[in-house]
Write an enzyme that holds these catalytic residues in place. Structure first.
Site, short mmCIF file in Angstrom:
data_model
loop_
_atom_site.label_atom_id
_atom_site.label_comp_id
_atom_site.label_asym_id
_atom_site.label_seq_id
_atom_site.Cartn_x
_atom_site.Cartn_y
_atom_site.Cartn_z
N TYR A 96 -1.73 -1.26 10.58
CA TYR A 96 -1.73 -1.38 9.11
C TYR A 96 -0.42 -0.83 8.54
O TYR A 96 0.22 -1.47 7.70
CB TYR A 96 -2.93 -0.62 8.57
N SER A 151 0.89 -1.17 0.00
CA SER A 151 0.00 0.00 0.00
C SER A 151 0.92 1.22 0.00
O SER A 151 2.11 1.10 0.32
CB SER A 151 -0.85 -0.03 1.28
P1 NAD Z 1 -11.34 -6.37 0.32
O1 NAD Z 1 -11.85 -6.23 1.72
O2 NAD Z 1 -12.28 -6.21 -0.82
O3 NAD Z 1 -10.61 -7.79 0.15
C1 NAD Z 1 -9.90 -8.40 1.17
C2 NAD Z 1 -9.84 -9.90 0.92
O4 NAD Z 1 -9.10 -10.50 1.98
C3 NAD Z 1 -11.22 -10.55 0.91
O5 NAD Z 1 -11.25 -11.58 -0.06
C4 NAD Z 1 -11.31 -11.17 2.32
O6 NAD Z 1 -12.19 -12.28 2.40
C5 NAD Z 1 -9.86 -11.57 2.53
N1 NAD Z 1 -9.51 -11.78 3.93
C6 NAD Z 1 -9.65 -10.92 4.97
N2 NAD Z 1 -9.25 -11.50 6.11
C7 NAD Z 1 -8.85 -12.75 5.78
C8 NAD Z 1 -8.32 -13.85 6.52
N3 NAD Z 1 -8.15 -13.80 7.86
N4 NAD Z 1 -8.03 -14.99 5.87
C9 NAD Z 1 -8.24 -15.09 4.52
N5 NAD Z 1 -8.72 -14.08 3.77
C10 NAD Z 1 -9.02 -12.93 4.40
O7 NAD Z 1 -10.14 -5.33 0.25
P2 NAD Z 1 -9.18 -4.83 -0.93
O8 NAD Z 1 -9.24 -3.35 -0.92
O9 NAD Z 1 -9.39 -5.56 -2.20
O10 NAD Z 1 -7.77 -5.23 -0.29
C11 NAD Z 1 -6.85 -6.11 -0.88
C12 NAD Z 1 -5.44 -5.70 -0.49
O11 NAD Z 1 -5.16 -4.42 -1.04
C13 NAD Z 1 -5.22 -5.56 1.03
O12 NAD Z 1 -3.96 -6.10 1.37
C14 NAD Z 1 -5.23 -4.06 1.24
O13 NAD Z 1 -4.49 -3.68 2.37
C15 NAD Z 1 -4.60 -3.58 -0.05
N6 NAD Z 1 -4.85 -2.17 -0.36
C16 NAD Z 1 -6.12 -1.72 -0.54
C17 NAD Z 1 -6.32 -0.36 -0.83
C18 NAD Z 1 -7.68 0.22 -1.04
O14 NAD Z 1 -7.79 1.47 -1.12
N7 NAD Z 1 -8.73 -0.56 -1.16
C19 NAD Z 1 -5.21 0.49 -0.94
C20 NAD Z 1 -3.93 -0.03 -0.75
C21 NAD Z 1 -3.77 -1.37 -0.47
#
Ligand code: NAD
Length: 260
Positions: free
Chosen positions: A155, A142
C-alpha cells in the site's frame, strides 16, 4: 465551470468515491461510476444520483486489475456520456502483513489497482482533455503516499508511487488547461479500514467504537476522522477554475498526521 462536464470516478460504489460522485453531481457534473457492487445496488446508486441532481450516469464494472478492462471503461464512459473531463482515480485496496509474509499475488494486485490502473486511466483519458484544453485528474493517494506505517509495504509503495505519477504527469501538461493533483487523506471511516478497527477490537478485547478511537489516537492528532463529505468538497474545489494553478500537488487532509 462544472455544469455539463463529465467525471469518471473509479471505485465509486462506496466510501470516498461514492461521496465524491454525489458532490460532483451536485455541481451538475454527469457521473461515470465504477466499482464492485451487486446490480441492484448499482441501480439504486444511479437512480439516487440521477433523480436528486438531474444529471446523467453511466456504470462500468471494470476490474481495475485488468488493463484491457480499464481501457474499455474510459472509452465506454466517454462514449456514453460524451467525454471524460474529470478523472478521479479513487479505487484502492489494503492488505496488512509483514514484507516477509506478504503474499506475492496480493502485492501485485495492490500495485495493479492502487497504482497501475491510475496510469492507464490517465493514459486513455488525457488525450481528450488536451484536445479541449481543459481537464482535471485527481488521484486519491493517502498519508501513506508521504509517510509509512508498518506492515503496509504494498500500500505504501503504491501510494508513494501515485504521488510520483501525479507530479510527473502534472509536469507533462503544466502549460495546458489540464491539472493533475493528488489528495492524501488520513483516517476516513469507510469499509477499507473496518478490518483494521476490528483487528484492534479483537486484540484488546474492546468494543468496535473504542478500537476506532485507539486507531485514531495512534496517528491522527485530531482524534477525529476525516469525513467523506470533506474530501468531496476538497476534490470539488480542485476541479474549480480557482484551482487552475494547483498542479502536481499532494494535498493532505489528515487531522495533523503528517505534521508530526
Ligand atoms: P472502500 O473500500 O469503501 O472503497 C473502495 C472502492 O474501490 C469500492 O467501490 C470498491 O468496489 C472499489 N474497488 C476495489 N477493488 C477494485 C477493483 N479491482 N476494480 C474496481 N474497483 C475496485 O474504501 P475507501 O476508504 O473509500 O477508499 C477509497 C480510496 O481512498 C482508496 O484509494 C484508499 O486507499 C484511499 N484512502 C482511504 C483512507 C481511509 O482511511 N479510508 C485513507 C487514505 C486513503
Amino acid at each position: 465551470n462544472l455544469p455539463g462536464k463529465v467525471a469518471l470516478i473509479t471505485g465509486s460504489t462506496s466510501g470516498i468515491g461514492l461521496s465524491v460522485a454525489k458532490k460532483l453531481a451536485s455541481q451538475g457534473v454527469h457521473i461515470g461510476l465504477n466499482g464492485f457492487a451487486k446490480p441492484e445496488e448499482v441501480t439504486a446508486i444511479r437512480k439516487e444520483i440521477e433523480s436528486q441532481f438531474k444529471v446523467k450516469t453511466f456504470y462500468h464494472g471494470a476490474d481495475l486489475k485488468e488493463g484491457t478492462q480499464v481501457k474499455s471503461m474510459v472509452q465506454e464512459t466517454s462514449k456514453a456520456l460524451g467525454s471524460v473531463d474529470i478523472l478521479v482515480n479513487n479505487a484502492g485496496i489494503q492488505y496488512i502483513e509483514t514484507a516477509v509474509n506478504f503474499p506475492e499475488q496480493k502485492f501485485n494486485d495492490i500495485i495493479a489497482i492502487n497504482l497501475t490502473a491510475a496510469f492507464l486511466t490517465t493514459k486513455y483519458a488525457l488525450p481528450q482533455m488536451l484536445d479541449k484544453n481543459w481537464g482535471r485528474i485527481i488521484n486519491i493517494a493517502s498519508v501513506h503516499g508521504l509517510v509509512a506505517s508498518v506492515n503496509k509495504c504494498a500500500y505504501v509503495a503504491a501510494k508513494h508511487g501515485i504521488v510520483g505519477l501525479t507530479k510527473a504527469t502534472a509536469l507533462e501538461v503544466a502549460k495546458t488547461g489540464v491539472t493533475i493533483n493528488a489528495v492524501c487523506p488520513g483516517w476516513v471511516m469507510t469499509k477499507l479500514i473496518e478490518t483494521q478497527i476490528q483487528q484492534r477490537a479483537d486484540q484488546y478485547k474492546i468494543s468496535f467504537e473504542e478500537a476506532q478511537i485507539k486507531l485514531l489516537e495512534e496517528k491522527q492528532p485530531s482524534v477525529t476522522p476525516v469525513s467523506t463529505d470533506q474530501l468531496g468538497d476538497l476534490i470539488t474545489f480542485l476541479c474549480s477554475n480557482s484551482a487552475s494553478q494547483i498542479k502536481g500537488s499532494a494535498y493532505t487532509m489528515d487531522g495533523g498526521w503528517t505534521a508530526q
